[in-house]
Design a protein around this motif. Sequence first.
Motif, PDB file in Angstrom:
ATOM      1  N   GLU A 259      46.135  24.621  39.675  1.00  0.00           N
ATOM      2  CA  GLU A 259      45.223  25.188  38.686  1.00  0.00           C
ATOM      3  C   GLU A 259      45.634  26.622  38.405  1.00  0.00           C
ATOM      4  O   GLU A 259      46.121  27.311  39.286  1.00  0.00           O
ATOM      5  N   GLN A 260      45.389  27.035  37.155  1.00  0.00           N
ATOM      6  CA  GLN A 260      45.649  28.439  36.828  1.00  0.00           C
ATOM      7  C   GLN A 260      44.342  29.128  36.526  1.00  0.00           C
ATOM      8  O   GLN A 260      43.454  28.527  35.918  1.00  0.00           O
ATOM      9  N   MET A 261      44.224  30.333  36.955  1.00  0.00           N
ATOM     10  CA  MET A 261      43.024  31.103  36.641  1.00  0.00           C
ATOM     11  C   MET A 261      43.384  32.583  36.654  1.00  0.00           C
ATOM     12  O   MET A 261      44.491  32.948  37.038  1.00  0.00           O
ATOM     13  N   THR A 262      42.449  33.417  36.176  1.00  0.00           N
ATOM     14  CA  THR A 262      42.674  34.847  36.366  1.00  0.00           C
ATOM     15  C   THR A 262      41.530  35.387  37.188  1.00  0.00           C
ATOM     16  O   THR A 262      40.385  34.995  37.002  1.00  0.00           O
ATOM     17  N   LEU A 263      41.866  36.242  38.129  1.00  0.00           N
ATOM     18  CA  LEU A 263      40.853  36.863  38.963  1.00  0.00           C
ATOM     19  C   LEU A 263      40.989  38.355  38.734  1.00  0.00           C
ATOM     20  O   LEU A 263      42.025  38.929  39.070  1.00  0.00           O
ATOM     21  N   ASP A 264      39.956  38.934  38.112  1.00  0.00           N
ATOM     22  CA  ASP A 264      39.995  40.365  37.926  1.00  0.00           C
ATOM     23  C   ASP A 264      41.261  40.777  37.160  1.00  0.00           C
ATOM     24  O   ASP A 264      41.903  41.760  37.478  1.00  0.00           O
TER      25      ASP A 264
END
Length: 455
Positions: A259-264
Motif C-alpha cells: 500500500e502507498q500512503m503519505t504520513l505527514d
Amino acid sequence: MEDTISAIATALGVGAVGIIRVSGPESLRLVNRIFRAKEPLSSSRPRYLQYGHIHDGKGVDVDEVLAVYMPGPHSYTGEDVVEIQCHGGREALKEILRLTFSEGARPAEPGEFTKRAFLNGRLDLTEAEAVMDIINAKSRRALVAAGRGHKGALSRSIREIRGRLRDLVVHLEAIIDYPEDDIEDVTYDETEGVLQQCYDAVMQLRKKGETGQILREGLRIAIVGRPNVGKSSLLNRLLQTDRAIVSNIPGTTRDIIEEQMTLDGIPLVLTDTAGLRDTEDYVEQIGVKRSRAILEDAELVLVVLDSASPLTDEDRKLLAAVKNRPHLVLLNKSDLAPALSREEVEALSGGDVLSLSVKDGAGMDQVGIHLRHFVMGEGSDAEMGLMTQNARQGMLLEQAAHHLAETLRDARAHLPYDCLTIDLTQVLHELGEITGDDVPEEIINEIFAQFCVGK
Ligand code: GDP
C-alpha cells in the motif's frame, strides 16, 4: 539556426483547457497564419493573452482560443515561444497541433523544450532535471524539495565545492610547473584541510539527497511479525490516518499486500506479509525467497510483537534477523495486561521499542513521529535543506566522494603534487557532470529523453 518545434503541453485527456506550445524563431509568424483576432499576435504586447480563433486556412474555425507570445530570451526555452490555450478536448488539441505542423513546425521530442532551455543557459542540468521531479512529485514535501533543486540549490553547492577544488588544482599546478618561481607554497596540511572540507561537503550533499530520494520514491517499510500480533490491523490503522491514499497497488502475489500512503507529507510504501500467516513458522517463511526479498528491499522494518503474550522463539528469531537493519519494534496490544518483558525485547533488538495499541490508537502518534524522524533526521534543519537528487546525480556524488577520499589519502601520504592533481581533475569532471558544466552530449540527450513530450 534552430528549427521551430511544437507539442501539446498539457495532459492528453478531457480537461477544461489544453495548451499547445510552439518554440523557435518561426513561432510567431507560424501561429499568426492560423490565428484570427482583432490584431495579429504581435510583438507589440509580449506576454499578454490575446483572444481569437484558430482557423484551418480554408475559412473554418477550429477553436476559440487565448494565445500568448513570449519573445526570447525571456521565455521558458529562451527562444520565441507562443502558447495557445484552447478547449481541452483531444480533437481541438490534435487539430491545432496538426495545423502548426502544416505551417512548418516540427513535432517536439520528449523534453525538447526543457533541453532548449538548458542549451540556451536558462537552466543548468540539475535545475532542468528538477523540473521532472516537480512534475512527478508524489507529496508536498517532495514538491518542496524538488522546487529547491529547481532553484539551483544543488548546483550552487556543487559550484562552490568545485570552485575551491579548482583553486587548489591551479595552485598545485603552478608549483609543479614553475618550481623555481617564488609561488607561495601550499603545505600538505593546507591541502588536506581543503580536501577534507570538500569531502565532507560532498558527503553531506549525498546524505540530503538520500532523504530526498525517499521523498521521490517513498520510504519502503516492511511490517513483519508472527500471526495474530496485529500486522494487518496496524496497516489498516496507518492507512486510515492518510486522507489521500495515493494508490492501492494490488500485491504482486496474493500473499503480499503493498500500500502507498503519505504520513505527514512523507510518502510511504508499506508491505505487509500478512498472507504468510497460515504457515507454521513465520520466521521459516522469512527464509522463503520472496519474503526475504521484501525484508532486504525495505529501508525500515516494523517488527510487531504481541505484548499480551510471552515472547516466543519465533519472536526471538525475528528480532535476531532484523538486528542489523534499521528497524522499529512495536509492542502491540498495550490495552491488555502485559505478558512480556520490555527489557528483554530491548536487549534483543538493540533498537527503538514503542508500546502501542492499534485497537484503541494509543501510541500511534509516536509511530508517526518516529517515522518522520527516521526520514528527516532530528530537528527541522535537516528538512530545510532537503533536495531531490536522481540516481545519476547520486552516483556522480558518490564517485566524487570516493575520488576525494583517495586524494586525501595520497595527500596524507605526501605523494607528489601531480598525483593529487590527476585525481582532482577527475573529481572536478564528476562534479561538473552533475551541473552540466562538463557533460557529454549523449548524456544530455539521454536525460531529456526521459521527459514527457511537451515539457
Ligand atoms: P496479523 O495476523 O498480525 O495481521 O494480526 P491481525 O491484524 O489480523 O490481528 C489479530 C487479532 O488481534 C485481531 O483479532 C485484532 O482485532 C487483534 N488486535 C490487533 N491489534 C490489537 C490491539 O492493539 N489490542 C487488542 N486487544 N487486540 C488487537
